[in-house]
Design an enzyme around this catalytic site. Structure first.
Site, short mmCIF file in Angstrom:
data_model
loop_
_atom_site.label_atom_id
_atom_site.label_comp_id
_atom_site.label_asym_id
_atom_site.label_seq_id
_atom_site.Cartn_x
_atom_site.Cartn_y
_atom_site.Cartn_z
N ARG A 1 12.26 -5.85 -19.39
CA ARG A 1 11.43 -6.86 -18.72
C ARG A 1 12.26 -7.63 -17.70
NH1 ARG A 1 11.24 -11.42 -21.01
NH2 ARG A 1 10.93 -10.66 -23.13
N TYR B 1 -9.55 -11.06 -0.37
CA TYR B 1 -9.91 -10.09 -1.41
C TYR B 1 -10.59 -10.82 -2.58
CZ TYR B 1 -9.06 -6.74 -5.18
OH TYR B 1 -9.20 -5.88 -6.25
N ASP C 1 -1.06 -11.88 2.75
CA ASP C 1 -1.35 -10.65 2.01
C ASP C 1 -1.37 -9.52 3.04
OD1 ASP C 1 -2.54 -8.45 0.76
OD2 ASP C 1 -3.87 -9.69 -0.46
N LYS D 1 -2.11 0.25 -3.07
CA LYS D 1 -2.84 0.75 -1.89
C LYS D 1 -1.89 1.57 -1.00
CE LYS D 1 -5.89 -1.88 -3.92
NZ LYS D 1 -6.18 -3.24 -3.52
C1 LIG Z 1 -6.38 -4.51 -4.13
C2 LIG Z 1 -5.99 -5.75 -3.43
C3 LIG Z 1 -5.37 -6.81 -4.10
C4 LIG Z 1 -5.16 -6.80 -5.61
O1 LIG Z 1 -4.29 -5.80 -6.00
P1 LIG Z 1 -4.33 -5.06 -7.43
O2 LIG Z 1 -3.20 -4.09 -7.35
O3 LIG Z 1 -5.67 -4.40 -7.54
O4 LIG Z 1 -4.16 -6.10 -8.47
C5 LIG Z 1 -4.98 -7.91 -3.37
N1 LIG Z 1 -5.19 -7.99 -2.04
C6 LIG Z 1 -5.79 -6.99 -1.36
C7 LIG Z 1 -6.00 -7.14 0.10
C8 LIG Z 1 -6.22 -5.85 -2.03
O5 LIG Z 1 -6.83 -4.87 -1.34
#
Ligand SMILES: *Cc1c(COP(=O)(O)O)cnc(C)c1O
Length: 387
Positions: free
Chosen positions: A49, A102, A175, A200
């Site tokens: 961890r 998001y 983000d 992603k």
């Molecule tokens: C998918 C997504 C998130 C959240 O990410 P997870 O890996 O699903 O927890 C945050 N911001 C954006 C723009 C996203 O597309």
């Protein structure tokens, strides 16, 4: 001399294994590490961890690609966001976020963290006056920008938002999930912290969940590192290893995603069923010029809204197209090499239905993959021809 993006992607944090010379650093699938005496750790490794060499390798790669000095990897994008906010804010603080962040980010901030005393406001980040007013209404400690935004593909001026945030003594968080560090580097534009859902584009193969925080401030990094360790939402070794492997090809993937998406966006604009194509690479996008300045290409995400026509409503058209493609797979998520189709108002953004972040019901979102673009267009064409 600092190396180019693709060289850093392939080599940062990826030294061949010291023991065997294995060119690919091994996957350290272990939860603990042998000690050579009580407290005598080998290279500081003690417990999974806290630290793991595979996670370290990913974190080094992420920092090198975003131009930060510290990176932290987590089990998901939302785990990274939660750690970031809890590390840097305290009850009584206020967050100003974009009004189309998001859905999961909004839910985390508005439902989970609000209950722990962190208040928030959502504003249109394209409206400079509204942003300044919302920040001033504070005590704002953090401004949260997502650009391009999901799924409305709005573009926020990162440098301008940084100026507004800093003038109020607040931090700017960006983000950068949709653009990825290959297309946009928020830290270089004045942001204090970058967050990612590495699930992603960074992982890029729809086979590993993860999140990341990248920054250059030592004091803030120490607090984030403490939360990462003390709360423990870390990325598992296998996930970190897969993410590292995917990240090495980010540049070539983003080039192909962007080129395919540009062609598809232009093709969609020529279709009579379509009301509006939301893609920053189109000259009629309201912030096309800004996107061209702050990004190197426009990425692989496109949203499309359908017209109400005598034979079919825009909403019914969107639902029908979403369920009719064969190469585009109907699924949540985005950023993988395979093309995905999404109907946000019932899928990714169902959690913001009825809020100010609600997504139009005549809208579909495409995550354009790296397949041959002719096949992707043929697939969309057969789906649109069903309307
Ligand atoms: C998918 C997504 C998130 C959240 O990410 P997870 O890996 O699903 O927890 C945050 N911001 C954006 C723009 C996203 O597309």
């Amino acid at each position: 001399m600092s190396q180019g993006f693709n060289t850093r992607a392939v080599h940062a944090g990826q030294e061949p294994d010291a023991t065997t010379g294995a060119v690919v650093p091994p996957l350290y699938q272990t939860s603990t590490f042998a000690q050579d005496g009580i407290g005598k750790l080998r290279n500081g490794y003690e417990y999974g961890r806290g630290t793991n060499p595979t996670r370290d390798s990913l974190q080094e790669q992420l920092a090198a690609l975003e131009g930060g000095t510290h990176a932290f990897s987590f089990a998901s994008g939302l785990a990274a966001e939660d750690a970031l906010i809890r590390a840097l804010l305290a009850p009584g603080d206020h967050i100003v976020m974009g009004n189309d962040v998001y859905g999961g980010t909004y839910r985390l901030i508005n439902r989970v963290l609000a209950a722990w005393g962190i208040s928030n406001a959502a504003v249109d980040m394209a409206d400079d006056d509204a942003l300044a007013a919302a920040v001033a209404a504070g005590p704002t400690k953090m401004v949260w920008v997502e650009t391009p935004s999901n799924p409305m593909m709005k573009i926020t001026d990162i440098a301008a938002a940084a100026a507004v945030a800093h003038a109020a003594g607040a931090l700017l968080v960006v983000d950068n999930t949709f653009a990825s560090p290959y297309l946009q580097n928020p830290l270089a534009l004045g942001a204090d912290v970058v967050v990612h859902s590495t699930t992603k584009y960074i992982g890029g193969h729809s086979d590993a969940s993860g999140g990341a925080i990248v920054l250059s401030d030592d004091a803030m990094a120490e607090k984030i590192g403490f939360i990462q360790f003390a709360v423990g939402a870390v990325s598992a070794p296998m996930e970190a290893w897969l993410t590292t492997r995917g990240l090495k090809t980010l540049g070539v993937r983003m080039d192909r995603h962007s080129d395919n998406a540009q062609i598809i966006a232009e093709w969609l604009q020529s279709r009579p069923e379509v009301e509006r194509v939301l893609y920053p690479g189109l000259p009629d996008h309201p912030r096309h010029e800004l996107a061209a300045r702050q990004m190197t290409k426009f990425g692989g995400m496109i949203s499309v809204q359908f017209k109400d026509r005598p034979t079919i409503s825009g909403e019914a058209a969107a639902r029908k197209v979403a369920e009719s493609t064969r190469v585009f797979t109907l699924a949540e998520s985005l950023g993988g090499i395979e093309s995905l189709m999404n109907y946000p108002s019932e899928m990714t953004h169902a959690s913001v239905k009825g809020t100010e972040l609600e997504v139009p019901e005549n809208l579909i979102r495409l995550s354009v993959g790296i397949e041959d673009v002719e096949d992707l267009i043929a697939d969309l064409e057969q789906a649109l021809n069903k309307l």
